[in-house]
Each structure stands twice: as C-alpha cells, then as structure tokens.
Scaffold this motif. Structure first.
Motif, PDB file in Angstrom:
ATOM      1  N   HIS A 122       9.432  -7.695   3.647  1.00 45.68           N
ATOM      2  CA  HIS A 122       8.685  -6.770   2.798  1.00 45.68           C
ATOM      3  C   HIS A 122       9.075  -5.333   3.121  1.00 45.68           C
ATOM      4  N   ARG A 123       9.469  -4.605   2.063  1.00 51.08           N
ATOM      5  CA  ARG A 123       9.772  -3.186   2.232  1.00 51.08           C
ATOM      6  C   ARG A 123       8.484  -2.468   2.604  1.00 51.08           C
ATOM      7  N   ARG A 124       8.580  -1.588   3.559  1.00 53.03           N
ATOM      8  CA  ARG A 124       7.404  -0.820   3.976  1.00 53.03           C
ATOM      9  C   ARG A 124       7.031   0.207   2.904  1.00 53.03           C
ATOM     10  N   THR A 125       7.894   0.433   1.922  1.00 53.45           N
ATOM     11  CA  THR A 125       7.595   1.335   0.810  1.00 53.45           C
ATOM     12  C   THR A 125       7.050   0.586  -0.404  1.00 53.45           C
ATOM     13  N   PHE A 126       6.928  -0.748  -0.313  1.00 53.11           N
ATOM     14  CA  PHE A 126       6.358  -1.581  -1.374  1.00 53.11           C
ATOM     15  C   PHE A 126       4.918  -1.124  -1.590  1.00 53.11           C
TER      16      PHE A 126
END
Length: 159
Positions: A122-126
């Motif tokens: 999971h992208r931390r910017t999601f």
C-alpha cells in the motif's frame, strides 16, 4: 503526486540501467504535467533527477493514451502487469480482495484496510492512508514483494 513520482523513478531507472546510455532521450508522458513540475510548491518533488549526461526532453500529452500509440500500448502493458501482480499479492493477503479490485479504492478495499491495516504494497500516499503515520515496509516485506515480482516476471515475462 504519486503517479508523477512513479514516472520520475521509472524514467531515471530506465536511463540509469541502460548499458549504453543515450545522449538524448524523449519521455512521452500520459497527462498534462511533467514528472519534474516546476515551481515553489513542487520543490520537494524533484528527486530523483535524470542522469546529468542525458539530454532528456519530457513531453506531457493530455489524453496521451488516446492520441499516441506507444502511450496506449504502455498503458495496456502497465495495467495487465498490475493486474497479474495483484492476483499474486492476493495469495499473500487474501483478506484485502486484491484480485477483484486490483488495488482501486473500492468500499471493500477501504474497509479491509480499516480492519487489517496497510500492507507493504500500500502506497503511503493512498488516500485512505494519507493521514496516518505509517512505518515503511519492513525488509522482510520488501523481500516478499520482490520475490513475487521476480516470479511473475520469470513466469509471464512481465517487465
């Protein structure tokens, strides 16, 4: 910003990995912005830079996947590759439903993140994760992801 960051990383990776680095290169970008947007607001989004010995011309093309065949082909390859990887990731994390929604922020996906937390992919910017202070993926998690990606590439010839 996440897709521009991914584009910067990809361009730099491709140019840096070339055994015979070109003197000039052209990057056709599907979208209205360069991965190296200029202006005070974007000062933190300039790294990495392309190799200094390559004269890189960046051409953003709004709606590029409908106008330029190579952008359309790259878009298809990227989506097929992502879908294949999501099916493999679903074997590791079945509770997220990755094989069905392919990582898009569906209600099921967002609910799974709320219940189980973020995974290493999971992208931390999601959007559902942006406000949380999440640690980066562990070395073990990154090795798992690399192994999945390497196996997918070996089996299916994906980039």
């Amino acid at each position: 910003m996440a897709s521009l960051e991914a584009m910067r990383l990809s361009i730099v990776d491709v140019l840096g990995a070339s055994q015979r680095r070109p003197a000039t290169a052209l990057a056709l970008i599907d979208g209205p912005f360069s991965p190296w947007k200029e202006g005070e607001k974007y000062v933190d989004f300039q790294q990495p830079q392309p190799p200094s010995d390559v004269a890189l011309q960046v051409e953003p093309i709004k709606g590029g996947d409908a106008k330029v065949y190579c952008i359309a082909a790259a878009s298809i390859l990227a989506k097929v590759t992502r879908d294949r990887l999501m099916r493999r990731y679903a074997e590791l994390w079945p509770e997220y439903g990755l094989a069905e929604h392919k990582g898009y922020p569906t209600a099921r996906h967002v609910a799974a993140i709320a219940k189980h937390g973020a995974t290493a992919i999971h992208r931390r910017t999601f959007a559902p994760l942006k406000a949380q202070e999440l640690p980066p993926p562990s070395a073990d998690e990154l090795r798992q992801i690399e192994a999945i990606e390497a196996a997918a590439q070996a089996k299916e010839g994906t980039p």
